[in-house]
Scaffold this motif. Structure first.
Motif, PDB file in Angstrom:
ATOM      1  N   SER A 160     -33.391  18.108  39.436  1.00 16.58           N
ATOM      2  CA  SER A 160     -33.643  18.916  40.628  1.00 16.58           C
ATOM      3  C   SER A 160     -35.131  18.901  40.969  1.00 16.58           C
ATOM      4  N   THR A 161     -35.993  18.835  39.948  1.00 13.60           N
ATOM      5  CA  THR A 161     -37.433  18.735  40.196  1.00 13.60           C
ATOM      6  C   THR A 161     -37.776  17.404  40.838  1.00 13.60           C
ATOM      7  N   ILE A 162     -37.158  16.320  40.356  1.00  9.22           N
ATOM      8  CA  ILE A 162     -37.384  15.001  40.948  1.00  9.22           C
ATOM      9  C   ILE A 162     -36.968  14.986  42.414  1.00  9.22           C
ATOM     10  N   LEU A 163     -35.800  15.545  42.699  1.00 12.49           N
ATOM     11  CA  LEU A 163     -35.333  15.579  44.091  1.00 12.49           C
ATOM     12  C   LEU A 163     -36.257  16.428  44.960  1.00 12.49           C
ATOM     13  N   SER A 164     -36.729  17.543  44.424  1.00 10.65           N
ATOM     14  CA  SER A 164     -37.648  18.390  45.188  1.00 10.65           C
ATOM     15  C   SER A 164     -38.981  17.699  45.411  1.00 10.65           C
ATOM     16  N   LEU A 165     -39.465  16.998  44.390  1.00  8.14           N
ATOM     17  CA  LEU A 165     -40.733  16.283  44.511  1.00  8.14           C
ATOM     18  C   LEU A 165     -40.635  15.195  45.572  1.00  8.14           C
ATOM     19  N   GLY A 166     -39.512  14.475  45.585  1.00  2.74           N
ATOM     20  CA  GLY A 166     -39.315  13.430  46.575  1.00  2.74           C
ATOM     21  C   GLY A 166     -39.224  13.958  47.987  1.00  2.74           C
ATOM     22  N   ALA A 167     -38.908  15.259  48.130  1.00  2.14           N
ATOM     23  CA  ALA A 167     -38.762  15.853  49.452  1.00  2.14           C
ATOM     24  C   ALA A 167     -40.058  16.468  49.974  1.00  2.14           C
ATOM     25  N   LEU A 168     -41.117  16.516  49.137  1.00  2.00           N
ATOM     26  CA  LEU A 168     -42.370  17.094  49.593  1.00  2.00           C
ATOM     27  C   LEU A 168     -42.961  16.262  50.723  1.00  2.00           C
ATOM     28  N   SER A 169     -43.564  16.931  51.680  1.00  2.00           N
ATOM     29  CA  SER A 169     -44.176  16.225  52.799  1.00  2.00           C
ATOM     30  C   SER A 169     -45.467  15.554  52.355  1.00  2.00           C
ATOM     31  N   PRO A 170     -45.914  14.521  53.076  1.00  2.00           N
ATOM     32  CA  PRO A 170     -47.172  13.848  52.731  1.00  2.00           C
ATOM     33  C   PRO A 170     -48.370  14.786  52.693  1.00  2.00           C
ATOM     34  N   ALA A 171     -48.304  15.910  53.403  1.00  2.00           N
ATOM     35  CA  ALA A 171     -49.414  16.863  53.411  1.00  2.00           C
ATOM     36  C   ALA A 171     -49.669  17.452  52.031  1.00  2.00           C
ATOM     37  N   ASN A 172     -48.680  17.357  51.145  1.00  2.00           N
ATOM     38  CA  ASN A 172     -48.821  17.887  49.790  1.00  2.00           C
ATOM     39  C   ASN A 172     -49.194  16.799  48.791  1.00  2.00           C
ATOM     40  N   GLY A 173     -49.781  15.711  49.285  1.00  2.00           N
ATOM     41  CA  GLY A 173     -50.013  14.542  48.444  1.00  2.00           C
ATOM     42  C   GLY A 173     -50.761  14.817  47.166  1.00  2.00           C
ATOM     43  N   ALA A 174     -51.910  15.520  47.237  1.00  2.00           N
ATOM     44  CA  ALA A 174     -52.724  15.748  46.040  1.00  2.00           C
ATOM     45  C   ALA A 174     -51.962  16.576  45.009  1.00  2.00           C
ATOM     46  N   SER A 175     -51.315  17.645  45.465  1.00  2.00           N
ATOM     47  CA  SER A 175     -50.539  18.478  44.545  1.00  2.00           C
ATOM     48  C   SER A 175     -49.340  17.710  43.998  1.00  2.00           C
ATOM     49  N   ALA A 176     -48.726  16.895  44.844  1.00  2.35           N
ATOM     50  CA  ALA A 176     -47.542  16.140  44.410  1.00  2.35           C
ATOM     51  C   ALA A 176     -47.892  15.149  43.307  1.00  2.35           C
ATOM     52  N   ILE A 177     -49.087  14.550  43.372  1.00  5.70           N
ATOM     53  CA  ILE A 177     -49.488  13.605  42.330  1.00  5.70           C
ATOM     54  C   ILE A 177     -49.615  14.319  40.994  1.00  5.70           C
ATOM     55  N   LEU A 178     -50.184  15.523  41.003  1.00  5.77           N
ATOM     56  CA  LEU A 178     -50.278  16.295  39.768  1.00  5.77           C
ATOM     57  C   LEU A 178     -48.888  16.633  39.244  1.00  5.77           C
ATOM     58  N   LEU A 179     -47.998  17.053  40.152  1.00  2.80           N
ATOM     59  CA  LEU A 179     -46.635  17.379  39.741  1.00  2.80           C
ATOM     60  C   LEU A 179     -45.904  16.154  39.199  1.00  2.80           C
ATOM     61  N   ALA A 180     -46.197  14.975  39.756  1.00  6.29           N
ATOM     62  CA  ALA A 180     -45.536  13.750  39.292  1.00  6.29           C
ATOM     63  C   ALA A 180     -45.833  13.500  37.821  1.00  6.29           C
ATOM     64  N   GLY A 181     -47.065  13.774  37.392  1.00  5.25           N
ATOM     65  CA  GLY A 181     -47.386  13.624  35.978  1.00  5.25           C
ATOM     66  C   GLY A 181     -46.562  14.555  35.116  1.00  5.25           C
ATOM     67  N   ASN A 182     -46.343  15.766  35.609  1.00  3.67           N
ATOM     68  CA  ASN A 182     -45.515  16.710  34.868  1.00  3.67           C
ATOM     69  C   ASN A 182     -44.046  16.291  34.862  1.00  3.67           C
ATOM     70  N   VAL A 183     -43.586  15.657  35.941  1.00  6.19           N
ATOM     71  CA  VAL A 183     -42.210  15.155  35.973  1.00  6.19           C
ATOM     72  C   VAL A 183     -42.013  14.082  34.900  1.00  6.19           C
ATOM     73  N   ILE A 184     -43.013  13.217  34.721  1.00  4.87           N
ATOM     74  CA  ILE A 184     -42.909  12.202  33.667  1.00  4.87           C
ATOM     75  C   ILE A 184     -42.814  12.873  32.302  1.00  4.87           C
ATOM     76  N   ASP A 185     -43.618  13.912  32.070  1.00  3.68           N
ATOM     77  CA  ASP A 185     -43.524  14.655  30.812  1.00  3.68           C
ATOM     78  C   ASP A 185     -42.135  15.259  30.637  1.00  3.68           C
ATOM     79  N   MET A 186     -41.586  15.831  31.715  1.00  2.00           N
ATOM     80  CA  MET A 186     -40.253  16.429  31.643  1.00  2.00           C
ATOM     81  C   MET A 186     -39.205  15.373  31.329  1.00  2.00           C
ATOM     82  N   ALA A 187     -39.306  14.213  32.001  1.00  5.47           N
ATOM     83  CA  ALA A 187     -38.347  13.133  31.758  1.00  5.47           C
ATOM     84  C   ALA A 187     -38.445  12.642  30.318  1.00  5.47           C
ATOM     85  N   ALA A 188     -39.677  12.547  29.799  1.00  2.00           N
ATOM     86  CA  ALA A 188     -39.855  12.111  28.414  1.00  2.00           C
ATOM     87  C   ALA A 188     -39.235  13.112  27.451  1.00  2.00           C
TER      88      ALA A 188
END
Length: 316
Positions: A161-189
């Motif tokens: 659900s986090t992955i789907l939500s992250l993919g739905a973020l608008s480009p305006a949230n780019g900087a925050s989304a990149i930080l969240l992407a690192g956390n998604v990798i940790d969650m997936a691991a």
């Protein structure tokens, strides 16, 4: 809200489809089609930091990564795929598994692969480099490929659900989304460690991965005089104490690492003949030193020379 998974399939030529998929996934695949003239498919893709994401809706076909495909690119990735509708058969490492709606599977970019995709197929997928996992996790996860896992048990629903939500973020949230992407990798691991039977606290590989993420964050913000240990910790959702723990075997404190990186950047610029006309104080300001006197003090304390003396020696 934007959606990572396409709602509709568009009729598309098979050659164009192959190009769209290979471009969207940034890996090379080969394809077979039961009915090329009637094929329809849509792919959406997005890259956030170290995380690649793509959603697919399409009709029946077969996807391969043959030995000849593996030679076209050397990066090593794991890919996670969650089935939204339809099904696919994943064949890799001598195993085959049929993935149905609500299930997910892992596959490896460095091994030959076959994906047999059904009609009315929809999936969401993520891709990340093995390198950022660390050697221990990468070796353990390699044994999970072409196996079926429930997307509705354990922490899997939270991860997807986090992955789907992250993919739905608008480009305006780019900087925050990149930080969240690192956390998604940790969650997936973490999710994959559970499937591999790895328990206990974060190991050294996980800490090394987090430290690399912190280093990258610092590198991108060296120019900011307001870069602080507290803001770095907050951006990575850890405490200042834990951030110091990450650096404990590096020979630097977090603040010391920032100073070290800034000094090294200033040394490169001061030694570059192309920047000879730029005042040393301006170079210090470029790399986050708040004022000339502070820059001169920190630089001489680290190097044993003033910035002007270092430049003269480097360019003589």
């Amino acid at each position: 809200m934007l959606s990572l998974v396409p709602a509709e399939r568009a009729k598309v030529g098979t050659g164009i489809w192959q190009e769209q998929v290979n471009t969207g996934v940034s890996l090379h695949f080969s394809f077979e089609f039961d009915n090329p003239a009637a094929f329809a498919g849509t792919i959406k893709h997005r890259s956030l930091g170290e995380l690649g994401m793509f959603g697919v809706a399409c009709q029946r076909h077969t996807v391969h990564r043959r030995p000849s495909d593996l030679e076209l690119g050397s990066d090593a990735y794991f890919l996670l795929t969650l089935q939204i509708a339809g099904d696919k058969q994943v064949t890799q490492d001598g195993r085959s598994a049929t993935i149905r709606a609500g299930e997910f599977a892992l596959y490896d970019s460095q091994q030959p692969l076959t994906l047999d995709v059904s009609d009315d197929y929809r999936s969401v997928n993520v891709k990340f480099r093995k390198e950022i996992l660390g050697a221990h996790d990468a070796d353990a996860f390699a044994h999970l490929v072409a196996r079926t896992f429930s997307g509705e048990q354990g922490i899997a629903p939270v991860v997807w659900s986090t992955i789907l939500s992250l993919g739905a973020l608008s480009p305006a949230n780019g900087a925050s989304a990149i930080l969240l992407a690192g956390n998604v990798i940790d969650m997936a691991a973490t999710m994959l460690r559970t499937q591999a039977g790895i328990t206990g606290p974060d190991g050294r590989d996980d800490q090394a991965r987090r430290l690399r993420s912190v280093h990258a964050y610092i590198d991108e913000r060296l120019h900011d005089p307001d870069l602080r240990v507290e803001s770095i910790a907050a951006a990575h959702f850890v405490s200042v104490r834990y951030l110091h723990k990450l650096f404990s075997h590096s020979g630097h404190t977090p603040a010391g690492w920032i100073r070290h990186c800034r000094i090294e950047a200033c040394k490169r610029d001061l030694a570059d003949p192309a920047t000879r006309a730029i005042p040393a104080a301006a170079i210090g300001a470029r790399w986050g030193f708040g004022n000339a006197s502070h820059f001169g003090y920190v630089f001489k304390n680290a190097i044993g020379l003033t910035p002007a003396e270092f430049r003269e020696q480097a360019l003589s």
